[in-house]
Design a protein around this motif. Structure first.
Motif, PDB file in Angstrom:
ATOM      1  N   VAL A 118       0.862  -1.180   0.000  1.00  0.00           N
ATOM      2  CA  VAL A 118       0.000   0.000   0.000  1.00  0.00           C
ATOM      3  C   VAL A 118       0.898   1.228   0.000  1.00  0.00           C
ATOM      4  N   ALA A 119       0.717   2.070  -1.011  1.00  0.00           N
ATOM      5  CA  ALA A 119       1.470   3.320  -1.134  1.00  0.00           C
ATOM      6  C   ALA A 119       0.676   4.426  -0.449  1.00  0.00           C
ATOM      7  N   LEU A 120       1.257   4.945   0.615  1.00  0.00           N
ATOM      8  CA  LEU A 120       0.589   5.904   1.493  1.00  0.00           C
ATOM      9  C   LEU A 120       1.238   7.281   1.411  1.00  0.00           C
ATOM     10  N   PRO A 121       0.536   8.310   1.880  1.00  0.00           N
ATOM     11  CA  PRO A 121       1.167   9.628   1.960  1.00  0.00           C
ATOM     12  C   PRO A 121       2.372   9.594   2.901  1.00  0.00           C
ATOM     13  N   GLY A 122       3.273  10.529   2.707  1.00  0.00           N
ATOM     14  CA  GLY A 122       4.456  10.613   3.564  1.00  0.00           C
ATOM     15  C   GLY A 122       4.236  11.416   4.827  1.00  0.00           C
ATOM     16  N   SER A 123       3.161  12.155   4.890  1.00  0.00           N
ATOM     17  CA  SER A 123       2.878  13.010   6.041  1.00  0.00           C
ATOM     18  C   SER A 123       2.419  12.194   7.244  1.00  0.00           C
ATOM     19  N   PRO A 124       3.095  12.332   8.400  1.00  0.00           N
ATOM     20  CA  PRO A 124       2.630  11.623   9.597  1.00  0.00           C
ATOM     21  C   PRO A 124       1.200  12.004   9.971  1.00  0.00           C
ATOM     22  N   ARG A 125       0.863  13.256   9.779  1.00  0.00           N
ATOM     23  CA  ARG A 125      -0.509  13.705  10.096  1.00  0.00           C
ATOM     24  C   ARG A 125      -1.529  12.987   9.212  1.00  0.00           C
ATOM     25  N   ALA A 126      -1.236  12.889   7.920  1.00  0.00           N
ATOM     26  CA  ALA A 126      -2.144  12.175   7.019  1.00  0.00           C
ATOM     27  C   ALA A 126      -2.250  10.706   7.416  1.00  0.00           C
ATOM     28  N   LEU A 127      -1.137  10.100   7.812  1.00  0.00           N
ATOM     29  CA  LEU A 127      -1.169   8.703   8.247  1.00  0.00           C
ATOM     30  C   LEU A 127      -2.050   8.530   9.481  1.00  0.00           C
ATOM     31  N   GLU A 128      -1.918   9.441  10.427  1.00  0.00           N
ATOM     32  CA  GLU A 128      -2.757   9.393  11.641  1.00  0.00           C
ATOM     33  C   GLU A 128      -4.237   9.477  11.286  1.00  0.00           C
ATOM     34  N   GLN A 129      -4.556  10.198  10.234  1.00  0.00           N
ATOM     35  CA  GLN A 129      -5.950  10.380   9.836  1.00  0.00           C
ATOM     36  C   GLN A 129      -6.513   9.178   9.102  1.00  0.00           C
ATOM     37  N   ILE A 130      -5.688   8.499   8.300  1.00  0.00           N
ATOM     38  CA  ILE A 130      -6.249   7.430   7.470  1.00  0.00           C
ATOM     39  C   ILE A 130      -6.007   6.014   7.997  1.00  0.00           C
ATOM     40  N   LEU A 131      -4.936   5.793   8.748  1.00  0.00           N
ATOM     41  CA  LEU A 131      -4.625   4.424   9.152  1.00  0.00           C
ATOM     42  C   LEU A 131      -5.676   3.768  10.051  1.00  0.00           C
ATOM     43  N   PRO A 132      -6.364   4.512  10.937  1.00  0.00           N
ATOM     44  CA  PRO A 132      -7.391   3.819  11.737  1.00  0.00           C
ATOM     45  C   PRO A 132      -8.456   3.132  10.883  1.00  0.00           C
ATOM     46  N   GLY A 133      -8.905   3.774   9.832  1.00  0.00           N
ATOM     47  CA  GLY A 133      -9.922   3.168   8.970  1.00  0.00           C
ATOM     48  C   GLY A 133      -9.359   2.199   7.955  1.00  0.00           C
ATOM     49  N   LEU A 134      -8.082   2.348   7.625  1.00  0.00           N
ATOM     50  CA  LEU A 134      -7.467   1.471   6.639  1.00  0.00           C
ATOM     51  C   LEU A 134      -7.215   0.073   7.206  1.00  0.00           C
ATOM     52  N   GLY A 135      -6.999  -0.017   8.509  1.00  0.00           N
ATOM     53  CA  GLY A 135      -6.700  -1.306   9.136  1.00  0.00           C
ATOM     54  C   GLY A 135      -7.682  -2.411   8.787  1.00  0.00           C
ATOM     55  N   PRO A 136      -8.982  -2.215   9.008  1.00  0.00           N
ATOM     56  CA  PRO A 136      -9.929  -3.288   8.687  1.00  0.00           C
ATOM     57  C   PRO A 136      -9.952  -3.645   7.196  1.00  0.00           C
ATOM     58  N   ILE A 137      -9.734  -2.657   6.335  1.00  0.00           N
ATOM     59  CA  ILE A 137      -9.719  -2.917   4.888  1.00  0.00           C
ATOM     60  C   ILE A 137      -8.530  -3.799   4.536  1.00  0.00           C
ATOM     61  N   VAL A 138      -7.363  -3.443   5.044  1.00  0.00           N
ATOM     62  CA  VAL A 138      -6.145  -4.198   4.761  1.00  0.00           C
ATOM     63  C   VAL A 138      -6.239  -5.601   5.349  1.00  0.00           C
ATOM     64  N   GLN A 139      -6.732  -5.708   6.567  1.00  0.00           N
ATOM     65  CA  GLN A 139      -6.846  -7.029   7.184  1.00  0.00           C
ATOM     66  C   GLN A 139      -7.800  -7.924   6.397  1.00  0.00           C
ATOM     67  N   HIS A 140      -8.893  -7.358   5.910  1.00  0.00           N
ATOM     68  CA  HIS A 140      -9.831  -8.130   5.090  1.00  0.00           C
ATOM     69  C   HIS A 140      -9.163  -8.544   3.774  1.00  0.00           C
ATOM     70  N   ALA A 141      -8.417  -7.625   3.170  1.00  0.00           N
ATOM     71  CA  ALA A 141      -7.715  -7.939   1.924  1.00  0.00           C
ATOM     72  C   ALA A 141      -6.726  -9.082   2.133  1.00  0.00           C
ATOM     73  N   LEU A 142      -5.985  -9.049   3.224  1.00  0.00           N
ATOM     74  CA  LEU A 142      -5.014 -10.111   3.498  1.00  0.00           C
ATOM     75  C   LEU A 142      -5.703 -11.457   3.689  1.00  0.00           C
ATOM     76  N   ARG A 143      -6.848 -11.458   4.376  1.00  0.00           N
ATOM     77  CA  ARG A 143      -7.594 -12.718   4.539  1.00  0.00           C
ATOM     78  C   ARG A 143      -8.062 -13.247   3.186  1.00  0.00           C
ATOM     79  N   MET A 144      -8.546 -12.341   2.336  1.00  0.00           N
ATOM     80  CA  MET A 144      -9.006 -12.773   1.012  1.00  0.00           C
ATOM     81  C   MET A 144      -7.838 -13.326   0.181  1.00  0.00           C
ATOM     82  N   MET A 145      -6.685 -12.675   0.275  1.00  0.00           N
ATOM     83  CA  MET A 145      -5.518 -13.138  -0.470  1.00  0.00           C
ATOM     84  C   MET A 145      -5.049 -14.498   0.026  1.00  0.00           C
TER      85      MET A 145
END
Length: 151
Positions: A118-145
């Protein structure tokens, strides 16, 4: 993290610690945190190491903008077997709740032989904003894979 200035020691990597914290919260082990220049060869080497080590998830922070050295998306697109466009769309939509410049991000998700990058923004602030919601998406993707399918 991909950053010419951080790789040259001009400033400290602040996104790596954020990524480590969220990976731990997601229950995932961290194999490697590297700071490399905005450079296709360095990124290719990093994802090659992840693939060789059998890693299932790689997070690349930085290099997703419109700058002349922002090469992360095109490097990963040339490297991968296929893209997962919905993850990049979700990242932009979530980021846009905080800043209109989110629509300029070219981040996304790429898969090669069982490795999701996953290619993410470089800003720590942007990461703090998006990573909480991205976790369940990524975990679901890994299970599907892994062949587990939808739950």
């Amino acid at each position: 993290m991909l950053s010419d200035r951080a790789a040259a020691g001009k400033y400290e990597d602040r996104s790596g610690p954020v990524l480590r914290r969220f990976l731990a919260e997601w229950g995932l082990d961290v194999l490697d945190v590297s700071v490399i220049p905005d450079d296709a060869a360095g990124l290719e080497a990093a994802v090659g190491r992840w693939l060789a080590a059998g890693v299932s998830l790689g997070l690349a922070s930085g290099g997703t903008g419109l700058g002349p050295r922002d090469v992360t998306p095109q490097t990963l697109a040339a490297w991968c077997d296929y893209e997962v466009p919905g993850i990049g769309e979700w990242i932009r939509a979530e980021s846009a709740r905080h800043t209109g410049s989110a629509w300029l991000s070219r981040g996304g998700a790429y898969v090669k032989r069982g490795l999701l990058v996953v290619a993410l923004p470089g800003s720590p602030r942007a990461l703090e904003q998006i990573l909480p919601g991205l976790g369940p998406i990524v975990q679901h993707a890994l299970r599907m894979m892994d062949g587990e399918g939808h739950q």
